[in-house]
Design an enzyme around this catalytic site. Sequence first.
Site, PDB file in Angstrom:
ATOM      1  N   MET A   1      -0.526   2.914 -10.523  1.00 12.32           N
ATOM      2  CA  MET A   1       0.627   2.532  -9.717  1.00 12.32           C
ATOM      3  C   MET A   1       1.276   3.757  -9.115  1.00 12.32           C
ATOM      4  SD  MET A   1       2.708   0.364  -8.649  1.00 12.32           S
ATOM      5  CE  MET A   1       1.845  -0.847  -9.567  1.00 12.32           C
ATOM      6  N   CYS A   2       1.593   3.661  -7.865  1.00 14.06           N
ATOM      7  CA  CYS A   2       2.184   4.815  -7.203  1.00 14.06           C
ATOM      8  C   CYS A   2       3.295   4.374  -6.285  1.00 14.06           C
ATOM      9  CB  CYS A   2       1.137   5.531  -6.349  1.00 14.06           C
ATOM     10  SG  CYS A   2      -0.319   5.982  -7.265  1.00 14.06           S
ATOM     11  N   GLY A   3       4.089   5.341  -5.893  1.00 12.67           N
ATOM     12  CA  GLY A   3       5.034   5.124  -4.811  1.00 12.67           C
ATOM     13  C   GLY A   3       4.485   5.868  -3.615  1.00 12.67           C
TER      14      GLY A   3
END
Length: 598
Positions: A1-3
């Site tokens: 998960m990343c921004g």
Amino acid sequence: MCGISCLLSLSPACCEWDTRVYEHLKRRGPDCSHDITVTSSSPFYQCLFSAHVLHMRGVLTPQPLQDSTGNILMWNGEIFGGLPVTATENDTVVLLQRLSTCGSASGILSVLSSVRGPWGFVYYQKAAEYLWFGRDFFGRRSLLWKFEAGILTLTSVAANLCQSDESVWHEVPAVGVYGVDLRAASRADRLTFEVYPWTCTGADDLPKVDTISESVPNGCTVVVNQSGLSLTSPVCRLNVALPELINHSQPPVDDLDHLLTNTEVMDDVDSLVHVLSQAVRRRVQALPLVPDGDDDRASVAILFSGGIDSMILAVLADRHIPAEKPIDLLNVAFKLQEKKKQKQSVKNSKKKPVTAEADVTDPGTFRPFDVPDRITGKAGMKELQQISPERRWNFVEINVTPEELKTLRGERITHLVWPLDTVLDDSIGCAVWFASRGSGVIMEGGETRPFSSSAKVILTGIGADEQLAGYSRHRVRFKTSGHQGLIQELDMELGRISSRNLGRDDRVISDHGKEARFPYLDEDVVSHLNSLPVWKKADLSLPRGVGDKLLLRLLGRRLGLAESAVLPKRAMQFGSRIAKMEDGREKASDKCTRLLTG
Ligand SMILES: *[C@@H]1O[C@H](CO)[C@@H](O)[C@H](O)[C@H]1NC(C)=O
Ligand SMILES: *[C@@H]1O[C@H](CO)[C@@H](O)[C@H](O)[C@H]1NC(C)=O
Ligand SMILES: *[C@@H]1O[C@H](CO)[C@@H](O)[C@H](O)[C@H]1NC(C)=O
């Protein structure tokens, strides 16, 4: 998960990050942050790429990832299948390698079509000077956009800074992937997005791009690429067969165990067990490594109400997680008001006995967090202990007071739910945020002690109600328009799940540096369910708690569930009692004034 976030400017005017948005992105990806700027002088355009990585497994792979020829990838996704990724490889690296070998748009679309798993991405294709972005078929990862003061912003999460901002931000519709020809855009001094839609093999209907025009930022245009290039849908179409005339002289069978004596029913149940179990396996085995000596902490948590959807996830997760690892069951409750409750229970007791409800008539035993989901959650935990007694099940009681709700809604949740803004978005956004934070108490040896879940992966049951007719509106629709109406309703609901739920839930859960995974929305599970005729999935002539999600209830029984297999659906906002805290006169679809800031 990343921004991930990207700013695109066509004029040399100053282009910089919004510090609030940047802060929110970092919470999604706390382990590593980087920015890259790409500038072209003639014709002029400038792209700022910013990525914030949550380290899940393997060696940390910083993003934005750039290859030797200058292509840049920001990947907020998980590859669970479709593209081979060996145990020592990183999925972001593998994907960039594949994308860089593609000279043409059709090559890129075919790579993206092959991926199984959730994603949102931005890809700068250097040679073509083309910017790609979009979300997976269901929209399991958030991506927002806005166009303001000549700058296009793409971002996983935004910020709710003022009311007027609302008309500016939109979720990128998950109807396909989008591309911008940067040189052409610069010369024309306007942004035109080409959309490459998801299409089903064998179907000739292109999705209607006009249905997304409301979500396209002001001042920008979306066109469907005339060459007919598209992505291949990862799931088959919904089976729209209608049942033959029903033989009314046969009494309807509403006993699950009796139904399971039918071998055809049993075969249907077993094939669903198989696909769903694999979907859970893919999601619980690709896990972050636990630091040494930390083996007594769970790697996987489940948003847990004790209802059928979450019970099945727990039983299947139990099959694939090593026996010595605990599993965290996250159960959220909003504080009940004693006085209000008593009135309520008097009113209820006139109608019928309320089973899964706190005994509130005696003030001595009033327990303010014994909301319906807490009671069914505890009962569900007992069933799990019977099915798998060796496992340590951490039933985390997450108790939220009105004061804490108010503070954290203002500080955090309002920014995450944005640009969605209804009473329902507020209730579910808050309930999911507190649940997935995982801080509460657990009961040990008759005593409670504070507990904080360390699991970075959170399984949620979303998608089961939409596919197997779990909501009361399905019942209404079936009553008024029969199987045909029900099929239309189910088709429509899966189509809008990205804009209704998934983007919001992804933003809310990722805020804790955790990753949401949705086994009921695994491509193989959806394909399997889509292939079945509707009457095998639900029989809405049977009572609540049996006919809705019938196939899932049968499956639960098959896995050894008892009472939990026949619990009627209770929506999270009611089960957790968050809806009780607020003004009882408001409608779920009203704009929520509590979400407004400044
Ligand atoms: C790839 O790297 C990122 C960032 O370090 C990590 O979160 C992800 O889990 C890795 N993927 C695989 C398949 O190892
Ligand atoms: C469609 O895409 C192709 C390949 O990217 C491109 O050459 C063509 O100009 C596009 N068509 C339109 C109408 O934009
Ligand atoms: C309807 O059900 C009854 C009772 O099971 C059976 O005797 C009859 O043959 C059935 N009729 C048809 C048309 O299948």
